[in-house]
Design an enzyme around this catalytic site. Sequence first.
Site: not given
Lengths: 401, 129
Positions: A71-72, A202, A240, A329
């Site tokens: 997706g990126t 995706s 490819t 965190c």
Amino acid sequence: MKKRYFDNQSSSKLDNIVLDEMLPFFCNNYGVPQSIHSFGIVVKKAVEKARYNVAKLFNAYPDEIIFTSCGTEANNLAIKGIVELSRNPIKHIIVSSIEHISILQTLKLLIQQGVQVTFLPVNKYGSIDRTALKNSILDNTILISIQYANPEIGTIQNIKELVSIVREQSNNNIIFHTDAVSACGKVKINVKDLDVDMLTVSSSVIHGPKGAAALYIRRGVKLSQQIHGGIQEFGQRAGTENVPAIVGFGKACEIARTEFKINNAKIIALRDKMLVGITKKIDYISLNGPVIKNRLCSNINLSVKFVEGESLVLLLDALGIIVSSGSACSSYNLKGSHVLKAIKVDRMLQQGTIIFNLSKFNTMADIRSVLIELPKCVSKLRKISSLHLNVSKGIDNNINN
Amino acid sequence: MSFYSKKVMDHFMNPRNVGYIDHPDGVGQVGNPICGDMMTFYIKVHNNRIIDVKFQTFGCAAAIAVSSMASEMVLGKTLDEVQKLTNEDVAQALDGLPKNKIHCSNLGANALHKAIQNYKLKMKNKKEI
């Protein structure tokens, strides 16, 4: 230990039927679609079948589908592809402030190169303000990219309405892209009805393999190439093809389409049961994002007061329950979720978020397990936390609910 | 198979000395809930030694493990010894912390130093009275 997986917007379990479809393309059919010999023909057929199935999931033509690795990459191609071909001397782009990081980081680079960007605010439910969108459109706006559904807080944008606002406000030169990675398989999508120009989907979040995704590009919309080389993907994306992944992605889309109703009904029933149970059993808890009936069918995002999200994720993990968190965190950069900031969740409550994203593979037993273990984990952490003790002693920590 | 060392996970899953002390000789607090970590240490002192220590921590697994390990390391120690204890000592005793957690979560020694300061201030005030 039985694992109960609820992090399906990060990655989802590969469907066994998808795996079966992929297997022949590792050791037997290992050609590439470009070859004119028999190995090439078999693979070309399989890739085109996958393209058909991906296109059919959201009513596109197969030739409007470009396969990418993730997706990126598709989001990078969508944005840079339009920007690079635009002849406008000063280019303007509009996005929402809760986009995926692949959009936000790409824009960061483009801003350095002189591109103007408007980040649209969202309300407390994560929805785009329509007037703000209308008012932000400029003469030099070339591209608008608004995420279809948000994986963290489950907001579903009214893309059809947003596109119509853009079309009314301007000539048809503005390209509208939507990142539909999280919506895919969960929301019925029809690109022709939405009138969008580009859309990202995706494989790995719809029970397909990692390594395949796609960008829908409406016929007639031109993008610059981002990866140069051979003639693969209609010359739009060289390199490819990841044939087994593409074949698997196609199958995953086919299953997502045929099982759409039954899967979503099941997921909603489980999700709602879980939310009701959690709110009954745990006090000082709040739902972030839209009300339950308006959000992505798989999503729950909760702030658990007096505890920190990473601790909760790890305690649950030790019991086989896999969730994620938007707390600072729990992230490697310690920055916390830009989405929670955008919807203005109280800063301390941002630290206490846990996110469930269900899938068709979740069961009633998974939900029961959460309803038994989550209250115990929360109680354990609250016993360690000084903030909770103060509340039980009647001392105000200055925390707003 | 963990983001953290075995020792961190052990102290996080089974923290030692959790709680508070009624009428403590010293209290030390560091961090704040907005940053994500807040530690409070309570100490009891006799003959210049820490004879009891308890903590309460709002924070990530690292912060809880650091608090637990620090509490174990100072129990029975003289105040001078505790004042020499550094955050790095605590991290080392835990077989290290992930890089991104070194600064924000590793505040156990600081909190204990504050508790001792608080104790000494109380002693001084007592004498003056």
